[in-house]
Enzyme design. Structure first.
Site, PDB file in Angstrom:
ATOM      1  CE  LYS A   1     -75.998 -55.303   6.444  1.00 15.44           C
ATOM      2  NZ  LYS A   1     -75.861 -55.479   4.973  1.00 15.44           N
TER       3      LYS A   1
ATOM      4  CD  GLU B   1     -71.307 -55.836  14.307  1.00 15.02           C
ATOM      5  OE1 GLU B   1     -71.802 -55.708  15.436  1.00 15.02           O
ATOM      6  OE2 GLU B   1     -71.952 -56.244  13.320  1.00 15.02           O
TER       7      GLU B   1
ATOM      8  CB  SER C   1     -80.644 -57.844  -0.122  1.00 14.33           C
ATOM      9  OG  SER C   1     -79.455 -57.928  -0.885  1.00 14.33           O
TER      10      SER C   1
END
Ligand SMILES: *Cc1c(COP(=O)(O)O)cnc(C)c1O
Length: 387
Positions: A85, A107, A372
């Site tokens: 991310k 968010e 990931s």
């Protein structure tokens, strides 16, 4: 006729009128700034020296032997903050700064995107407000504390189901009032144009590195690329640079308590076209168009929508759809931990669970799995699952 930001019938800009100027400004700035040498030099600098890229492409020897495949792991779990991310948060906050924005909002559901964004905001000295469903604030107190430690303000959202969907609506409301000086960092390849394209491009560093590493280490491109899919950013980041190549893409969704239960997150496998959070895509919804509650043991996959480009690729028959249940993901997490000494995130464990089931994969094939994220954050869930 195709519109800006359309992927076939999906994508587009379904937002209140007040946000259209901001999205136009963002799209223009994105095209003008993000591809410039100056921006790319900065982005690559922080990816290398701060995030810790490039991440290894690791040959998983024992797993390969057990499965009769050649399995390689793209180690996004080794990035700073423990997942892919941060690639996107870094790209977006750098862009916002160059656009002259002075405030960042985001968010977050489980808190991983919030942590990545709060991290980059601390690094680049930007005030940061993170909206989070009140329920998630309670469930993810460690991530809330991480964000606060790095100077971010976390706003618990009490409306609706008190989870990610409500946090997203709150962030959009904030942005409608603050667009002149605020940038909204969306955490996956979802939302109105240009977000799906922009997030995919920032995450494509994963696939670009993987391609070069595969050519060097395997001597060829792999047969398969495998990624778990929540919104779809780690999958698109891995797949995108291979779109024109003879490589099969496997997108693994969370089957939760089972495909035939109502409790899953199979927005590609079982969704129908609809609009959510600013774009059209494949969604879990009732026949009247009410968005369904998604479920997964892994908070990062628990979303009733998916990126528009993935919906498009599915319709074009470019994706093999896979899924793994909560139980399969938990057991895959332990399998990877014991076989390779790597504890993957629960999200990532869904991709490994698919491998373990051996569907669709011919013996001896070369497979690259996007690892990931790392599983440290999921130890609590694992512990409670076993008791
Ligand atoms: C958030 C997250 C995901 C799901 O998001 P995508 O946008 O689908 O990539 C997957 N894995 C990890 C480790 C995550 O933190």
């Amino acid at each position: 006729m195709t519109h800006k930001g359309d992927f076939g019938e999906y994508g587009g800009t379904y937002v209140p009128e007040t946000l259209i100027p901001a999205l136009n400004e963002l799209e223009k700035a994105y095209q003008a700034i993000a591809f410039s040498d100056d921006f790319q030099t900065k982005f690559r600098y922080y990816l290398r020296h701060y995030v810790g890229r490039q991440t290894p492409l690791y040959f998983a020897e024992r797993m390969s032997a057990e499965c009769g495949l050649k399995i390689y792991l793209k180690r996004e779990d080794l990035n700073h903050t423990g997942a892919h991310k941060i690639n996107n948060s870094l790209g977006q906050v750098l862009l916002a700064k160059q656009m002259g924005k002075t405030r960042i909002i985001a968010e977050t559901g489980a808190g991983q995107h919030g942590v990545a964004t709060a991290t980059v905001c601390a690094l680049l000295d930007m005030p940061c407000v993170v909206y989070m469903g009140a329920e998630d604030v309670e469930r993810q107190s460690l991530n809330v504390y991480r964000m606060k430690t790095m100077g971010a303000t976390v706003v618990p959202v009490e409306s609706g189901s008190r989870t990610l969907v409500d946090a997203t609506s709150a962030a959009i409301r904030d942005w409608m009032q603050t667009v002149e000086h605020t940038h909204y960092v969306i955490g996956s390849v979802v939302g109105p144009h240009p977000y799906p394209q922009m997030v995919r491009d920032f995450q494509s560093v994963i696939g670009e590195e993987t391609k070069a590493q595969a050519l060097e280490q395997l001597g060829s491109l792999p047969n398969y690329l495998v990624a778990c899919v929540g919104g779809g950013s780690n999958a698109m980041g891995l797949f995108y640079p291979f779109l024109e190549d003879d490589v099969s893409f496997i997108a693994v969704e969370a089957a939760g308590e089972g495909e035939s239960s109502d409790r899953h997150s199979l927005s590609l496998a079982k969704g129908t076209p609809g609009v959510l959070h600013g774009s059209k895509s494949s969604l879990l919804q009732s026949s009247q168009g009410h968005i369904s509650m998604a479920h997964s043991v892994s908070a990062g996959l628990d979303y009733p929508g998916v990126g528009p480009e993935l919906s498009f690729l599915r319709d074009e028959h470019k994706l093999i759809l896979g899924s793994a249940t909560d139980d399969e993901a938990i057991s895959a997490m332990k399998w990877v931990a014991r076989t390779e000494g790597i504890i993957p995130a629960l999200e990532t464990a869904h991709a490994f669970a698919y491998l373990k089931k051996q569907l669709d994969l011919s013996k001896g094939a070369s497979v690259i799995v996007n690892c990931s994220g790392r599983g440290d954050k999921d130890m609590g869930t694992l512990m409670s699952y076993e008791h």
